[in-house]
Design a protein around this motif. Structure first.
Motif, mmCIF file in Angstrom:
data_model
loop_
_atom_site.group_PDB
_atom_site.id
_atom_site.type_symbol
_atom_site.label_atom_id
_atom_site.label_comp_id
_atom_site.label_asym_id
_atom_site.label_seq_id
_atom_site.Cartn_x
_atom_site.Cartn_y
_atom_site.Cartn_z
ATOM 1 N N GLY A 86 -24.129 -18.681 -36.264
ATOM 2 C CA GLY A 86 -23.822 -19.006 -37.662
ATOM 3 C C GLY A 86 -22.603 -19.890 -37.810
ATOM 4 O O GLY A 86 -21.984 -19.948 -38.863
ATOM 5 N N GLN A 89 -22.428 -22.678 -40.568
ATOM 6 C CA GLN A 89 -22.172 -22.337 -41.968
ATOM 7 C C GLN A 89 -20.717 -22.630 -42.281
ATOM 8 O O GLN A 89 -19.813 -22.150 -41.606
ATOM 9 C CB GLN A 89 -22.452 -20.853 -42.215
ATOM 10 N N GLU A 91 -18.625 -21.608 -44.312
ATOM 11 C CA GLU A 91 -17.702 -20.512 -44.600
ATOM 12 C C GLU A 91 -17.160 -19.847 -43.351
ATOM 13 O O GLU A 91 -16.128 -19.158 -43.400
ATOM 14 C CB GLU A 91 -18.378 -19.457 -45.486
ATOM 15 N N ALA A 92 -17.852 -19.991 -42.224
ATOM 16 C CA ALA A 92 -17.367 -19.379 -40.983
ATOM 17 C C ALA A 92 -15.966 -19.891 -40.671
ATOM 18 O O ALA A 92 -15.105 -19.151 -40.189
ATOM 19 C CB ALA A 92 -18.322 -19.673 -39.830
ATOM 20 N N LEU A 170 -20.035 -9.207 -41.996
ATOM 21 C CA LEU A 170 -19.649 -10.458 -42.659
ATOM 22 C C LEU A 170 -20.807 -11.439 -42.647
ATOM 23 O O LEU A 170 -21.030 -12.178 -43.604
ATOM 24 C CB LEU A 170 -18.432 -11.071 -41.964
ATOM 25 N N GLY A 171 -21.533 -11.464 -41.544
ATOM 26 C CA GLY A 171 -22.678 -12.361 -41.426
ATOM 27 C C GLY A 171 -23.864 -11.924 -42.282
ATOM 28 O O GLY A 171 -24.831 -12.658 -42.391
ATOM 29 N N GLY A 172 -23.814 -10.759 -42.867
ATOM 30 C CA GLY A 172 -24.908 -10.247 -43.696
ATOM 31 C C GLY A 172 -25.465 -8.969 -43.096
ATOM 32 O O GLY A 172 -24.736 -8.005 -42.870
ATOM 33 N N ASN A 176 -22.354 -11.983 -36.980
ATOM 34 C CA ASN A 176 -22.322 -13.368 -36.493
ATOM 35 C C ASN A 176 -20.884 -13.732 -36.127
ATOM 36 O O ASN A 176 -20.018 -12.846 -36.015
ATOM 37 C CB ASN A 176 -22.946 -14.323 -37.521
ATOM 38 N N SER A 178 -18.422 -14.842 -37.640
ATOM 39 C CA SER A 178 -17.358 -14.372 -38.537
ATOM 40 C C SER A 178 -16.952 -12.946 -38.191
ATOM 41 O O SER A 178 -15.759 -12.612 -38.169
ATOM 42 C CB SER A 178 -17.826 -14.461 -39.984
#
Lengths: 229, 229
Positions: A86, A89, A91-92, A170-172, A176, A178
């Motif tokens: 990820g 992305q 935001e990472a 954090l990754g959902g 990930n 993050s």
């Protein structure tokens, strides 16, 4: 050829504690890439001079040498695209800088003397000198007043806490890069300091437990000082 | 049927300033969805009682009524999947909470008296009472010492600044929900306070300029108080 990772180690070779090295370990595990850990100490500059860097992590993958943890993550993501981290992305990168500019410094001003005690004896002089120059005061003074700072640290973790109240990682739904970056900051404290940073009722604590258990307990099995006087 | 958005307005109907409403405006623009803005004041609770909420934003899309800004964003993302906002990326929620727990409070303790002056005259009593109860002190005292706080605010923006030094938007190469959420926090200050929050040399300033110009200058054209004494 197995990937090699130069990692900062304490007196014992397997006592790794650098947050920048931990995030690489976790990324390699995430991608299912085996690696050989090469323990390194801060004063062994010549040992990694081939890389052009004076700091670890240094990753050697066949003919490729990569330094700087974020560049290593980007290399792994591009070279081994399966099991994505990820990293693309946007935001990472924000999570990365929040970790490096809020979480790490918030820990540092509590644990830096414990880190000094953790580093290999031959690194202690170098560690004290470089850090005291950076902080402008003795390590003992810089890491004083832990009670007050611990409360401030826990307050500063609020965005992380609220996020982990609402979703597992954090990754959902799954971890990930993050997660690994933030968790590695907490591993730095766990591996170097007796200080109990997180309260058990904290959602961050529950999330950390899951990551300690990930990859067959890789992080939990690592030598640590947390909670040991 | 055109989407309707109840938005907090100042004395003038088009003077919208709520950060939670701005993020919805921007999300609608991002998805190319036209909407009708319905100006609302804090004391007009009965006007939105049909929604079950006492606060805006309230979105009405045909038979569907959605309240709470994050739920509205999630609704828009699911109902109108084209031009994704990136809401399903786990980190977007972290950016949201960082905005609400760091950026908004950092602004609030500087601008809240300016916000008081901005709200519709009929809302001022309600605004002062609810906020002074929350802060435990008069608005004038709560928003004092702006010089010191401005420096602290700019320091607290470091993770955002570093990210925007490395990439054009929080979302990466193009803006997404994370950009809109953070930018909306800054719009709150711009629309309510004369305070110049960002230095021109700040990468956050350059990023904000791009978003002020986005969607045919929607945000730039909005009434504002920044820089006006």
């Amino acid at each position: 050829m197995t990937i090699q990772l130069y990692e900062l180690a304490a007196a014992e070779d397997d006592h790794v504690f650098s947050p920048y090295c931990w995030r690489i370990r976790l990324a390699l595990a995430h991608k299912g890439l085996p690696f050989e850990s090469l323990p390194w100490r801060m004063t062994e500059k010549e040992k990694i001079s081939f890389s052009g860097s004076e700091l670890v992590p240094v990753l050697v993958d066949g003919d490729t040498v990569v330094t700087e943890s974020w560049d290593i993550l980007a290399y792994l993501e591009e070279r081994y695209p399966e099991a994505p981290l990820g990293l693309t992305q946007g935001e990472a990168r924000f999570v990365r800088y929040w970790t490096e500019l809020v979480l790490h410094p918030g820990l540092s001003r509590m644990i830096v003397f414990d880190v000094f005690e953790t580093v290999h004896p031959k690194d202690q002089g170098y560690f004290r000198e470089t850090r005291e120059r950076r902080f402008g005061q003795p390590l003992e003074a810089f890491s004083a007043e832990t009670d007050r700072k611990l409360q401030e640290f826990r307050n500063a973790m609020a965005p992380l806490r609220k996020t982990l109240e609402a979703q597992p990682f954090l990754g959902g739904d799954t971890p990930n890069v993050s997660d690994y970056v933030v968790f590695s900051g907490l591993m730095w404290a766990r591996c170097t300091s007796p200080l109990v940073v997180l309260e058990e009722a904290d959602p961050i604590h529950a999330w950390r437990e899951k990551l300690l258990d990930a990859f067959d307990g890789m992080a939990r099995k690592a030598p640590f000082r947390e909670g040991k006087i």
